[in-house]
Design a protein around this motif. Structure first.
Motif, PDB file in Angstrom:
ATOM      1  N   CYS A   1       2.350  -3.769   8.206  1.00 34.03           N
ATOM      2  CA  CYS A   1       2.944  -2.444   8.041  1.00 34.03           C
ATOM      3  C   CYS A   1       2.624  -1.533   9.228  1.00 34.03           C
ATOM      4  N   ASP A   2       3.668  -0.858   9.743  1.00 37.51           N
ATOM      5  CA  ASP A   2       3.478   0.068  10.867  1.00 37.51           C
ATOM      6  C   ASP A   2       2.567   1.239  10.490  1.00 37.51           C
ATOM      7  N   ASN A   3       2.640   1.651   9.232  1.00 37.31           N
ATOM      8  CA  ASN A   3       1.932   2.870   8.815  1.00 37.31           C
ATOM      9  C   ASN A   3       0.441   2.663   8.624  1.00 37.31           C
ATOM     10  N   ASP A   4       0.080   1.526   8.023  1.00 40.98           N
ATOM     11  CA  ASP A   4      -1.322   1.383   7.615  1.00 40.98           C
ATOM     12  C   ASP A   4      -1.895  -0.016   7.865  1.00 40.98           C
ATOM     13  N   GLN A   5      -1.179  -0.830   8.649  1.00 43.24           N
ATOM     14  CA  GLN A   5      -1.663  -2.162   9.050  1.00 43.24           C
ATOM     15  C   GLN A   5      -1.950  -3.099   7.867  1.00 43.24           C
ATOM     16  N   THR A   6      -1.342  -2.812   6.718  1.00 46.13           N
ATOM     17  CA  THR A   6      -1.502  -3.706   5.573  1.00 46.13           C
ATOM     18  C   THR A   6      -0.542  -4.896   5.730  1.00 46.13           C
ATOM     19  N   GLU A   7      -0.953  -6.054   5.252  1.00 45.65           N
ATOM     20  CA  GLU A   7      -0.093  -7.227   5.313  1.00 45.65           C
ATOM     21  C   GLU A   7       1.081  -7.068   4.339  1.00 45.65           C
ATOM     22  N   LEU A   8       2.292  -7.340   4.830  1.00 45.32           N
ATOM     23  CA  LEU A   8       3.495  -7.149   3.999  1.00 45.32           C
ATOM     24  C   LEU A   8       3.647  -8.283   2.990  1.00 45.32           C
ATOM     25  N   ILE A   9       4.318  -7.974   1.911  1.00 43.78           N
ATOM     26  CA  ILE A   9       4.577  -9.006   0.899  1.00 43.78           C
ATOM     27  C   ILE A   9       6.087  -9.078   0.600  1.00 43.78           C
ATOM     28  N   GLN A  10       6.478 -10.179  -0.036  1.00 40.89           N
ATOM     29  CA  GLN A  10       7.846 -10.329  -0.512  1.00 40.89           C
ATOM     30  C   GLN A  10       7.830 -10.114  -2.019  1.00 40.89           C
ATOM     31  N   ARG A  11       8.634  -9.163  -2.480  1.00 41.21           N
ATOM     32  CA  ARG A  11       8.691  -8.916  -3.931  1.00 41.21           C
ATOM     33  C   ARG A  11       9.282 -10.124  -4.642  1.00 41.21           C
ATOM     34  N   LYS A  12       8.920 -10.303  -5.890  1.00 41.46           N
ATOM     35  CA  LYS A  12       9.428 -11.411  -6.683  1.00 41.46           C
ATOM     36  C   LYS A  12      10.963 -11.344  -6.743  1.00 41.46           C
ATOM     37  N   ASP A  13      11.480 -10.105  -6.876  1.00 45.40           N
ATOM     38  CA  ASP A  13      12.929  -9.887  -6.934  1.00 45.40           C
ATOM     39  C   ASP A  13      13.643 -10.360  -5.674  1.00 45.40           C
ATOM     40  N   ASP A  14      12.921 -10.447  -4.576  1.00 43.35           N
ATOM     41  CA  ASP A  14      13.543 -10.793  -3.297  1.00 43.35           C
ATOM     42  C   ASP A  14      13.363 -12.262  -2.939  1.00 43.35           C
ATOM     43  N   LYS A  15      12.753 -13.032  -3.828  1.00 37.70           N
ATOM     44  CA  LYS A  15      12.594 -14.456  -3.567  1.00 37.70           C
ATOM     45  C   LYS A  15      13.934 -15.155  -3.811  1.00 37.70           C
ATOM     46  N   PRO A  16      14.276 -16.138  -2.955  1.00 41.28           N
ATOM     47  CA  PRO A  16      15.598 -16.788  -3.065  1.00 41.28           C
ATOM     48  C   PRO A  16      15.950 -17.264  -4.472  1.00 41.28           C
TER      49      PRO A  16
ATOM     50  N   LYS B   1       0.814  -1.212   0.000  1.00 39.91           N
ATOM     51  CA  LYS B   1       0.000   0.000   0.000  1.00 39.91           C
ATOM     52  C   LYS B   1       0.855   1.272   0.000  1.00 39.91           C
ATOM     53  N   CYS B   2       1.782   1.386   0.968  1.00 41.37           N
ATOM     54  CA  CYS B   2       2.548   2.633   1.074  1.00 41.37           C
ATOM     55  C   CYS B   2       3.989   2.497   0.609  1.00 41.37           C
ATOM     56  N   GLY B   3       4.434   1.281   0.315  1.00 38.96           N
ATOM     57  CA  GLY B   3       5.788   1.096  -0.198  1.00 38.96           C
ATOM     58  C   GLY B   3       6.867   1.034   0.880  1.00 38.96           C
ATOM     59  N   ALA B   4       6.492   1.098   2.140  1.00 44.37           N
ATOM     60  CA  ALA B   4       7.485   1.017   3.222  1.00 44.37           C
ATOM     61  C   ALA B   4       8.204  -0.332   3.149  1.00 44.37           C
ATOM     62  N   THR B   5       9.520  -0.322   3.448  1.00 41.17           N
ATOM     63  CA  THR B   5      10.266  -1.582   3.402  1.00 41.17           C
ATOM     64  C   THR B   5      10.716  -1.989   4.795  1.00 41.17           C
ATOM     65  N   TYR B   6      10.745  -3.276   5.009  1.00 43.31           N
ATOM     66  CA  TYR B   6      11.134  -3.856   6.296  1.00 43.31           C
ATOM     67  C   TYR B   6      12.095  -5.005   6.043  1.00 43.31           C
ATOM     68  N   HIS B   7      12.654  -5.515   7.141  1.00 42.36           N
ATOM     69  CA  HIS B   7      13.462  -6.724   7.046  1.00 42.36           C
ATOM     70  C   HIS B   7      13.126  -7.603   8.246  1.00 42.36           C
ATOM     71  N   ILE B   8      12.948  -8.884   7.994  1.00 42.05           N
ATOM     72  CA  ILE B   8      12.467  -9.771   9.061  1.00 42.05           C
ATOM     73  C   ILE B   8      13.476  -9.932  10.207  1.00 42.05           C
ATOM     74  N   VAL B   9      14.738  -9.552   9.968  1.00 48.48           N
ATOM     75  CA  VAL B   9      15.737  -9.629  11.035  1.00 48.48           C
ATOM     76  C   VAL B   9      16.195  -8.241  11.492  1.00 48.48           C
ATOM     77  N   SER B  10      16.565  -7.401  10.533  1.00 48.37           N
ATOM     78  CA  SER B  10      17.241  -6.154  10.902  1.00 48.37           C
ATOM     79  C   SER B  10      16.315  -4.932  10.973  1.00 48.37           C
ATOM     80  N   ASN B  11      15.099  -5.055  10.487  1.00 47.39           N
ATOM     81  CA  ASN B  11      14.203  -3.892  10.484  1.00 47.39           C
ATOM     82  C   ASN B  11      12.747  -4.371  10.555  1.00 47.39           C
ATOM     83  N   LYS B  12      12.439  -4.981  11.690  1.00 47.89           N
ATOM     84  CA  LYS B  12      11.120  -5.615  11.837  1.00 47.89           C
ATOM     85  C   LYS B  12      10.016  -4.572  12.019  1.00 47.89           C
ATOM     86  N   PRO B  13       8.833  -4.866  11.488  1.00 45.66           N
ATOM     87  CA  PRO B  13       7.675  -4.014  11.816  1.00 45.66           C
ATOM     88  C   PRO B  13       7.274  -4.287  13.270  1.00 45.66           C
TER      89      PRO B  13
END
Ligand SMILES: [Zn+2]
Length: 217
Positions: A150-165, A132-144
């Motif tokens: 999402c901290d800003n709008d309570q939307t469920e976060l997704i993993q971009r295709k580019d970030d899939k292993p 929704k807002c484009g905010a980025t997080y990291h599951i280890v170093s920058n957790k919501p």
């Protein structure tokens, strides 16, 4: 000071280049930025490149080299630069050396920020983004605050295709295949310095500052 920064996607070389730019007031030049700037104009060389990209084709080296050279129309890079993402293969490296030689310029150092593939996969695959807002997080170093929300709008976060292993592994494979010969090219030229990118940004930056401090410029 003329620097080329190399390193796999996700190693933090763009961040490092931006830090150097701010600290030493030397332009950080990435091919992505050059292309984007050119596409905002009606310069024929940009239109030519666009045709390849629109067809999903790679821009040929010869055209990429000419496009990089257009960046030198602006004087800010005449006295120094930090190149990031170029040259990408030996043909481009040779053309760039020739271009610089013709102007009596030379690269002072090629900084190769490197780390194990597993470290990069771990780092990148932990990224999450808010659709929704484009905010980025990291599951280890920058957790919501709440897991996967999402901290800003309570939307469920997704993993971009580019970030899939699988995608990251694929990109790393391409990177290694293309750039090993470039690393070898600059090693033979006596310009290559390796930096360990497995630590945090500050750790990488300290090593780079040491290298720059050892340069006479
Ligand atoms: Zn959000």
């Amino acid at each position: 000071m003329r620097i080329i920064i190399m390193g796999p996607p996700g190693v933090g070389k763009g961040t490092e280049a931006s830090m150097l730019e701010a600290q030493f007031n030397i332009p950080h030049v990435s091919t992505g930025d050059i292309f984007r700037a050119l596409f905002r104009t009606d310069d024929p060389i940009g239109i030519e490149a666009r045709e390849y990209i629109d067809k999903g084709l790679l821009v040929p080296d010869e055209l990429t080299n000419r496009i990089v050279e257009t960046r030198f129309r602006t004087e800010d890079v005449h006295h120094g630069f930090i190149f990031d993402g170029y040259p990408r293969n030996v043909a481009q490296a040779e053309a760039f050396t020739k271009f610089l030689n013709e102007r009596n310029w030379k690269v002072d150092t090629v900084i190769n920020v490197d780390t194990k593939d597993e470290t990069i996969i771990e780092r990148l695959s932990g990224r999450r983004v808010c659709p929704k807002c484009g905010a980025t997080y990291h599951i280890v170093s920058n957790k919501p605050r709440i897991e996967n929300i999402c901290d800003n709008d309570q939307t469920e976060l997704i993993q971009r295709k580019d970030d899939k292993p699988e995608t990251i592994k694929n990109r790393l494979e391409i990177y290694h295949r293309e750039t090993k010969p470039v690393i070898e090219y600059y090693r033979k030229a006596g310009l290559l310095v390796n930096v360990d990118g497995s630590g945090d940004i500050e750790n990488t930056h300290r090593q780079v500052l040491k290298i720059i401090g050892d340069l006479k410029w």
